[in-house]
Design an enzyme around this catalytic site. Structure first.
Site, PDB file in Angstrom:
ATOM      1  N   LYS A 183       0.844  -1.204   0.000  1.00 36.91           N
ATOM      2  CA  LYS A 183       0.000   0.000   0.000  1.00 36.91           C
ATOM      3  C   LYS A 183       0.873   1.246   0.000  1.00 36.91           C
ATOM      4  CE  LYS A 183      -1.911   2.628   3.120  1.00 36.91           C
ATOM      5  NZ  LYS A 183      -1.817   3.899   2.384  1.00 36.91           N
ATOM      6  N   GLU A 258       9.896   0.639  10.509  1.00 38.08           N
ATOM      7  CA  GLU A 258      10.852   1.713  10.220  1.00 38.08           C
ATOM      8  C   GLU A 258      10.120   3.018  10.486  1.00 38.08           C
ATOM      9  OE1 GLU A 258      13.897   1.151   9.388  1.00 38.08           O
ATOM     10  OE2 GLU A 258      13.829  -0.963   8.840  1.00 38.08           O
ATOM     11  N   CYS A 292      13.510  10.267   7.031  1.00 38.70           N
ATOM     12  CA  CYS A 292      13.541   9.792   8.412  1.00 38.70           C
ATOM     13  C   CYS A 292      14.944   9.904   8.994  1.00 38.70           C
ATOM     14  CB  CYS A 292      13.067   8.346   8.448  1.00 38.70           C
ATOM     15  SG  CYS A 292      13.935   7.342   7.232  1.00 38.70           S
ATOM     16  N   GLU A 393       9.899  15.285  15.630  1.00 35.71           N
ATOM     17  CA  GLU A 393      10.284  15.176  14.215  1.00 35.71           C
ATOM     18  C   GLU A 393       9.501  16.212  13.398  1.00 35.71           C
ATOM     19  OE1 GLU A 393       8.919  11.721  11.998  1.00 35.71           O
ATOM     20  OE2 GLU A 393      10.915  11.503  11.130  1.00 35.71           O
TER      21      GLU A 393
HETATM   22  P1  NAD Z   1       2.275   7.853   8.257  1.00 32.99           P
HETATM   23  O1  NAD Z   1       2.615   6.989   9.411  1.00 32.99           O
HETATM   24  O2  NAD Z   1       1.195   8.847   8.414  1.00 32.99           O
HETATM   25  O3  NAD Z   1       1.868   6.961   6.987  1.00 32.99           O
HETATM   26  C1  NAD Z   1       2.684   5.916   6.515  1.00 32.99           C
HETATM   27  C2  NAD Z   1       1.806   4.901   5.806  1.00 32.99           C
HETATM   28  O4  NAD Z   1       0.934   4.310   6.771  1.00 32.99           O
HETATM   29  C3  NAD Z   1       0.914   5.493   4.726  1.00 32.99           C
HETATM   30  O5  NAD Z   1       0.809   4.597   3.645  1.00 32.99           O
HETATM   31  C4  NAD Z   1      -0.416   5.624   5.446  1.00 32.99           C
HETATM   32  O6  NAD Z   1      -1.526   5.627   4.566  1.00 32.99           O
HETATM   33  C5  NAD Z   1      -0.418   4.400   6.322  1.00 32.99           C
HETATM   34  N1  NAD Z   1      -1.304   4.448   7.501  1.00 32.99           N
HETATM   35  C6  NAD Z   1      -1.841   5.536   8.103  1.00 32.99           C
HETATM   36  N2  NAD Z   1      -2.634   5.146   9.147  1.00 32.99           N
HETATM   37  C7  NAD Z   1      -2.565   3.794   9.203  1.00 32.99           C
HETATM   38  C8  NAD Z   1      -3.136   2.805  10.073  1.00 32.99           C
HETATM   39  N3  NAD Z   1      -3.942   3.125  11.089  1.00 32.99           N
HETATM   40  N4  NAD Z   1      -2.830   1.509   9.853  1.00 32.99           N
HETATM   41  C9  NAD Z   1      -1.986   1.159   8.852  1.00 32.99           C
HETATM   42  N5  NAD Z   1      -1.433   2.046   7.993  1.00 32.99           N
HETATM   43  C10 NAD Z   1      -1.711   3.348   8.166  1.00 32.99           C
HETATM   44  O7  NAD Z   1       3.636   8.525   7.805  1.00 32.99           O
HETATM   45  P2  NAD Z   1       3.865   9.580   6.657  1.00 32.99           P
HETATM   46  O8  NAD Z   1       3.442  10.912   7.152  1.00 32.99           O
HETATM   47  O9  NAD Z   1       3.301   9.060   5.387  1.00 32.99           O
HETATM   48  O10 NAD Z   1       5.465   9.523   6.513  1.00 32.99           O
HETATM   49  C11 NAD Z   1       6.323  10.237   7.300  1.00 32.99           C
HETATM   50  C12 NAD Z   1       6.838   9.382   8.446  1.00 32.99           C
HETATM   51  O11 NAD Z   1       7.485   8.235   7.939  1.00 32.99           O
HETATM   52  C13 NAD Z   1       7.879  10.118   9.259  1.00 32.99           C
HETATM   53  O12 NAD Z   1       7.648   9.898  10.621  1.00 32.99           O
HETATM   54  C14 NAD Z   1       9.176   9.463   8.836  1.00 32.99           C
HETATM   55  O13 NAD Z   1      10.227   9.543   9.768  1.00 32.99           O
HETATM   56  C15 NAD Z   1       8.745   8.072   8.607  1.00 32.99           C
HETATM   57  N6  NAD Z   1       9.715   7.378   7.750  1.00 32.99           N
HETATM   58  C16 NAD Z   1      10.516   6.430   8.322  1.00 32.99           C
HETATM   59  C17 NAD Z   1      11.479   5.791   7.555  1.00 32.99           C
HETATM   60  C18 NAD Z   1      12.394   4.750   8.141  1.00 32.99           C
HETATM   61  O14 NAD Z   1      13.004   3.992   7.380  1.00 32.99           O
HETATM   62  N7  NAD Z   1      12.530   4.657   9.457  1.00 32.99           N
HETATM   63  C19 NAD Z   1      11.617   6.109   6.215  1.00 32.99           C
HETATM   64  C20 NAD Z   1      10.784   7.087   5.682  1.00 32.99           C
HETATM   65  C21 NAD Z   1       9.833   7.710   6.470  1.00 32.99           C
END
Ligand code: NAD
Length: 499
Positions: A183, A258, A292, A393
């Site tokens: 997804k 992650e 991230c 963050e």
């Molecule tokens: P997010 O957590 O809002 O969304 C990530 C994904 O999860 C999206 O596809 C979203 O639709 C989905 N999602 C949202 N609610 C959900 C639920 N209840 N159950 C399952 N899936 C759900 O994050 P974002 O705003 O899209 O991305 C930014 C974040 O991602 C930042 O915190 C960043 O640090 C993190 N990130 C981490 C890494 C890593 O490797 N550690 C890499 C890139 C980004």
């Protein structure tokens, strides 16, 4: 299917990819994806529902026995072909990614696309080289391990590097013999749907990969709860990561998480200053700071802090902001309007707590051609280590600066946040470099560089940055179950119940 008018023509796939076909959402729902440069709608993309999750999981479940039984070399060959195909379409794919995310073309061309191909190639090559072990046990017994795929894997990714994440997630999962339901974030679905088309071209069998853009709260949540998904590999925020842990409990599915980061980037008094200034700017401003592992906390020795900041702020002010499709652009817009507003909100939070904005903190000035987009100037803020902007963050082109006197103080500041993903340090003292590399609480440390990644090198975090590792052999371990097999070859086992 739609086309967009851009520098280079791109194919835009707008349907879900389920069981080897592009299909509409079962309820017909769609959602717009926007061009962050001018807030125009690029396309209406099918938006999956929980019924589509079930369809995709069924397809992946049916495809699993054949895919996992295929020889590892055959699975690998398809991934190798995919890597070649991505390279041969590099400009088109880079344009699509820049259009949907706002990453400048100079970065998608030289980083995102080559790294995506490199990662699929690495895991394609790994497929038939990943071995079990033979373990020296009791006399007369052979004990060996098999590495078996876990089954149907659910992969949930964020919007910051959607193209690269297709390879980080699917490369090892497919090489190991799993089938996948992925997804993408609703904000940036286009590059992963394009990769699905290329997977069709290289002959990956139907059902092995399914790609279903949709809302996280419905589609992602349903995947995390699903009884027929054996593992969730999630990249995203720490808050959603916690929700996934709870949702996964019903069938005790495996998790790889992650999550967020707040990277410490320490510059010691003996650092090579020009390299540290340039590397620290890349650490935070690349991809508009939406990474991230961004070096979002600059921790400067007090003796060099002023000289460092003079050069760093001058460099930040000189970064060329503009349309991501212009190859001269060094920094594009943030990926969504909501996120732009959140980042600007942190500038107010910084000021409320006594922070000082050294540069940025606003949209680019006197650039009428950028006013429709989600642009923010490179922002440098000096604040106290305990302030909100020093701990939370921000995930934007926003770096917070603090100063230290002693090594102990530098380490204390570096380790004072809940996150532990990436961190960096700049020094010419070898002993100090290694001492700090061991002492910084994080999954990755960069010495005299920042944000290096490679498909062979483990990637992941500790603390609120999650657990599990992507890339390298670690990733193959995490997409397989180890099975221990005992054989009585020549053992004389005395009867347990002698009669
Ligand atoms: P997010 O957590 O809002 O969304 C990530 C994904 O999860 C999206 O596809 C979203 O639709 C989905 N999602 C949202 N609610 C959900 C639920 N209840 N159950 C399952 N899936 C759900 O994050 P974002 O705003 O899209 O991305 C930014 C974040 O991602 C930042 O915190 C960043 O640090 C993190 N990130 C981490 C890494 C890593 O490797 N550690 C890499 C890139 C980004």
């Amino acid at each position: 299917m739609a086309t967009a008018s851009t520098a280079s023509p791109v194919r835009i796939q707008t349907d879900l990819f389920i069981n080897g076909e592009f299909v509409k959402a079962e309820n017909g729902a769609t959602a717009p994806t926007y061009n962050p440069h001018d807030n125009s709608v690029i396309a209406e993309v099918a938006s999956a529902s929980t019924a589509d999750v079930d369809r995709a999981v069924r397809a992946a479940t049916e495809a699993f026995p054949k895919w996992s039984a295929l020889s590892a070399a055959d699975r690998g060959r398809m991934l190798l072909k995919l890597a070649d195909l991505i390279e041969s379409r590099a400009e088109e794919i880079a344009t699509l990614e820049s259009l949907d995310t706002g990453h400048p073309m100079r970065d998608t061309m030289r980083l995102d696309v080559p790294r995506t191909a490199m990662t699929f190639r690495y895991f394609g090559g790994m497929a038939d080289k990943f071995e079990g072990t033979v373990i020296p046990v009791d006399q007369g017994f052979l004990n060996y391990t098999l590495r078996q795929p876990v089954g149907v894997v659910g992969q949930i990714v964020p919007w910051n590097f959607p193209l690269m994440f297709t390879s980080w997630k699917m490369g090892p999962a497919l090489a190991a013999g799993n089938t996948v339901v992925l997804k993408p974030a609703a904000l940036t679905p286009l590059s992963s749907l394009r990769i699905a088309e290329l997977m069709q071209e290289v002959g990956i069998p139907k059902g092995v990969v399914n790609i279903i853009p949709g809302a996280g709260s419905a589609v992602g949540q349903h995947m995390a709860e699903h009884q027929d998904i054996a593992k969730i590999s999630f990249t995203g925020s720490t808050d959603v990561g916690r929700r996934i842990v709870k949702a996964s409990a019903s069938n005790l599915k495996r998790l790889g998480l992650e999550l967020g980061g707040k990277g410490a980037n320490i510059v010691f008094a003996d650092a090579h200053l020009p390299a540290a200034v340039n590397g620290s700017a890349f650490a935070i401003f690349h991809n508009q700071g939406q990474a991230c592992i961004a070096g979002s906390r600059l921790i400067l020795h007090e003796s060099i802090a002023d000289a460092f900041l003079d050069q760093f702020v001058a460099l930040a002010k000189s970064i060329r902001i503009g349309n991501p499709l212009d190859i001269a652009t060094e920094m594009g817009p943030l990926t969504s309007m909501g996120h732009r507003d959140k980042v600007l909100g942190y500038c107010d939070i910084a000021k409320e707590q006594g922070g000082q904005i050294l540069t940025g903190g606003r949209a680019p000035q006197n650039r009428p051609e950028l006013t429709g987009g989600y642009y923010v100037e490179p922002t440098v803020v000096e604040a106290k280590p305990g302030d909100r902007v020093s701990c939370e963050e921000v995930f934007g082109p926003f770096v917070v600066v603090s100063r230290f006197k002693t090594d102990e103080e530098a380490l204390q500041i570096a380790n004072s946040v809940e996150y532990g993903l990436g961190g960096g340090l700049w020094t010419t003292n070898l002993a100090k470099a290694h001492r700090f590399a061991a002492a910084i609480r994080s999954g990755m440390v960069w010495i005299n560089c920042y944000k290096r990644v490679n498909p062979a090198s483990p990637f992941g975090g500790v603390g609120s940055s999650g657990y599990g590792r992507e890339m390298g052999f670690e990733a193959m371990h995490q997409y397989t179950e180890v099975k221990s097999v005992w054989v009585n070859v020549d053992a004389n086992i005395p009867p347990f119940y002698p009669r």
